[in-house]
Structure formats: C-alpha cells, structure tokens
Design an enzyme around this catalytic site. Structure first.
Site, short mmCIF file in Angstrom:
data_model
loop_
_atom_site.label_atom_id
_atom_site.label_comp_id
_atom_site.label_asym_id
_atom_site.label_seq_id
_atom_site.Cartn_x
_atom_site.Cartn_y
_atom_site.Cartn_z
N CYS A 120 0.86 -1.17 0.00
CA CYS A 120 0.00 0.00 0.00
C CYS A 120 0.91 1.23 0.00
O CYS A 120 2.12 1.12 0.17
CB CYS A 120 -0.93 0.00 1.21
SG CYS A 120 -2.35 1.09 0.91
N CYS A 130 -4.04 5.92 0.31
CA CYS A 130 -3.49 4.66 -0.18
C CYS A 130 -3.08 4.72 -1.65
O CYS A 130 -2.61 3.74 -2.20
CB CYS A 130 -4.49 3.53 0.06
SG CYS A 130 -4.93 3.36 1.80
N LYS A 203 -12.22 -4.98 2.41
CA LYS A 203 -11.66 -4.16 3.47
C LYS A 203 -12.61 -2.99 3.72
O LYS A 203 -12.86 -2.17 2.83
CB LYS A 203 -10.28 -3.65 3.05
CG LYS A 203 -9.57 -2.84 4.11
CD LYS A 203 -8.19 -2.43 3.64
CE LYS A 203 -7.47 -1.59 4.67
NZ LYS A 203 -6.15 -1.15 4.19
N LYS A 256 -11.43 -7.84 6.31
CA LYS A 256 -10.82 -6.98 7.32
C LYS A 256 -11.77 -5.81 7.62
O LYS A 256 -12.23 -5.19 6.67
CB LYS A 256 -9.50 -6.43 6.78
CG LYS A 256 -8.75 -5.52 7.74
CD LYS A 256 -7.50 -4.95 7.10
CE LYS A 256 -6.78 -4.06 8.11
NZ LYS A 256 -5.61 -3.41 7.59
N SER A 282 -6.10 -3.86 14.70
CA SER A 282 -5.52 -3.19 15.86
C SER A 282 -6.56 -2.81 16.93
O SER A 282 -6.33 -3.00 18.11
CB SER A 282 -4.77 -1.94 15.40
OG SER A 282 -5.63 -1.05 14.71
N TYR A 321 -2.27 -9.63 16.07
CA TYR A 321 -1.22 -9.14 16.95
C TYR A 321 -1.09 -10.06 18.17
O TYR A 321 -0.16 -9.92 18.95
CB TYR A 321 -1.52 -7.70 17.38
CG TYR A 321 -1.65 -6.77 16.19
CD1 TYR A 321 -0.51 -6.26 15.57
CD2 TYR A 321 -2.90 -6.47 15.64
CE1 TYR A 321 -0.62 -5.45 14.44
CE2 TYR A 321 -3.02 -5.65 14.52
CZ TYR A 321 -1.88 -5.15 13.93
OH TYR A 321 -1.99 -4.35 12.82
ZN LIG Z 1 -3.33 1.97 2.71
#
Ligand SMILES: [Zn+2]
Length: 333
Positions: A120, A130, A203, A256, A282, A321
């Site tokens: 990206c 992006c 996404k 996502k 996150s 994570y």
């Molecule tokens: Zn991006």
C-alpha cells in the site's frame, strides 16, 4: 426425537469427550504476526495504544523474529515506517525501502519463515492516502481525490520491489479497482509468477483501524478512505469485491476487520473456494488489552474465543497481533 431421549449434555461431561467432538481447533499454523519496522538502531518502541506491539529497527528485529520462529509461527506481515514521505509514497517502492530492507534481514536469517509484504502507499505518502491524490482547495480546506488508475502503476512497482527483496507473498491492501490484475501482471513480467497474492479483498472503512494509524503514522491528512474502502453496512458488495479479485488472479482472499464482520467471513467462505484470511485488526487487539489491564476480562480466554470464532466463521488463517501470545498459550495447554 427429543428430551428425555436426546440429551446434549452426554457429549459435554468431560474434557476428553469435549475434545473428541470439538469442531474447530486453533493451531500455531493459523497465525500471521504483523511486525512494524522502522529506521534507527536499537529501537524497540512500544506503540502506546497497542501494548505489547513495538516498532523495531533492523537490528532489534532479529531478536523478535527469533522468538517468532521459536514459537513455531510460520509467517509475518511487514509494515514499514519510512524516514521520509512524499506525494507518491516513493519510499514504499525504493529498492532500499524499510520493508525491502527488513525482508532481506529476515530472509537471510530464516529463509523458511514466510514474509508477507503489505502493499500500500498510505504509510509512505505525506497525505496518508493509499494512492496518488489530486488535491484542490474548497472553502479554504484542502480536498483531494484518490486517482485509481494512476495509483495502480505505483502499487505494482511496490509489489515488484518487495518480491525482488525476497517477499514470499504480496498482500495488497489499497482497495483500488483493478489492483490485483495490475500487481499480478507486473509480478509476472518481472519473473515473479510464482509469488502468490493475498488480496485484502473485502476491506471496510472501519473505526477499528484507529490504533494502527498511530502505529504506522498513516492517518489521512484530509478526507477519509470511504471512497475506496467499503461501507460497513454492505455485504452483497463484499461478494462483488471478492469476485473481482478472484477473476483478476488473487490466490487468497481476506476480510478486514474480523470481529464485527463474522457474517462476511462466512459468506465469502461459502461463495469462494480460495483460502480465506481474517484480519484481527488493531482496534480489536487494543480493546482486549485495555480491558485486560483493568482486570475486567480474562485475556487468554477472550482471545482464544475471538480467534476460534473467526476460524469457525470460515477463516483458514488469521492475521493477529496476538499470534505470539496465542502460540505460547497453545504450547502451555
Ligand atoms: Zn493503505
């Protein structure tokens, strides 16, 4: 047949019988650990909104990757924090870019560990979008449009430079139309027809990315990402996105974020036969960490249940994570 003939509790009466009839299991093979790499030496800087997640410089990265390999994790996903940013994100496709350098370090030490490169521009552009933008002023505010087709060439260059540095899998996350086709063609032309594309197919424009933007310093400087990332209200559109990526040559699909989009994971699983990735993002991580620090929840039990839910919903693998924590917990179990 029903009660008293049918008694569901017969199959729940001991740990052993429960494990015999268990439908979904987590293994260390399911996890991909994201890593943030930055310039400097001796850097191991914790990201304030993501306790336990760090920026690593190329030298401290070695110890981190050693731990990851020793825990049995098979893949890492690299994000880079560049020294300089510009309008076209040129540090993203520089041969000596931070992601490219980190890839070389890792592949030299651990040739078998899979390096997945996030492809990206938002970490590398000064405007934080992006792709390339066309900017203009309206009522004293800077506005901008992300230019789709112009961005594809830069993204393709980024992917090729990542493959050249040794990345095993290219994971484009930019959500431009036609990005899989553009990247596939560029990889093939440059001798990387063997490198798979893990596409961030579905996404969403999500508030759950907040802590990541702290981590990667990639918040957009104007506007938002709603003109290219998906509306969280939509699910039929998710199938159209995934279908485009399949037709353009993606090898794996992704949904996502994961937690608020379990129905989307299930639907994509049922409609397509490519391997499916869930990204436990996150914000999903930080919420659990914050509650655990307060002593409000049992972190291990909560994380296990969340990741199990993603797999049960249809994910074949999970970018999380929590990979290292989970690998440790599975080992102790
Ligand atoms: Zn991006």
């Amino acid at each position: 047949m029903s009660f008293p003939i049918v008694r569901h509790r017969r199959l729940r009466q001991s740990a052993n019988i429960r494990s015999l009839v268990r439908e979904t299991v987590l293994t260390v093979d399911d996890f991909i650990q994201p890593i943030f790499v930055a310039y400097g030496t001796g850097v191991k800087k914790e990201i304030p909104s993501m306790p336990g997640v760090y920026h690593f410089s190329l030298d401290t990265l070695e110890q981190e990757v050693k731990e990851i390999v020793e825990l049995g994790i098979k893949a890492v996903l690299l994000f880079g924090i560049p020294e300089t940013k510009d309008a076209i994100g040129s540090s993203g496709f520089a041969e000596d870019g931070i992601v490219q350098e980190a890839t070389r370090v890792i592949k030299k030490l651990y040739p078998d560990l899979l390096v997945v490169a996030d492809t990206c521009l938002c970490e590398f552009t000064d405007h934080g979008h992006c792709g390339m933008v066309h900017t203009y002023e309206r009522d004293g505010h800077v506005c901008g449009d992300v230019m789709n087709d112009e961005s594809l060439e830069l993204l393709a260059r980024t992917a090729v430079s990542q493959a050249r540095a040794g990345a095993d899998i290219i994971a484009p996350s930019n959500m431009m139309d036609g990005f899989v086709q553009a990247i596939r063609a560029a990889l093939d032309e440059n001798g990387f027809s063997h490198i798979p594309i893990m596409s961030y197919s579905v996404k969403y424009a999500s508030a759950f990315y907040g802590p990541f933007r702290d981590a990667a310093d990639s918040a957009p400087q104007f506007g938002d990402r709603k003109t290219y990332q998906m509306d969280p209200a939509n699910v039929r559109e998710a199938l159209r996105e995934a279908e485009s990526d399949v037709l353009e040559g993606a090898d794996m699909l992704m949904v996502k974020p994961a937690l608020a989009f379990m129905d989307v994971i299930r639907l994509v699983r049922d409609q397509f036969d490519l391997p499916l990735v869930a990204y436990n993002v996150s914000g999903e991580y930080s919420m659990v960490k914050a509650a655990a620090q307060q002593g409000w929840i049992n972190e291990q039990a909560i994380v296990t249940e969340m990741l199990l839910g993603m797999k049960r919903a249809g994910a074949d693998m999970i970018i999380t994570y929590f990979s290292k924590d989970m690998a440790r917990w599975l080992r102790e179990a």
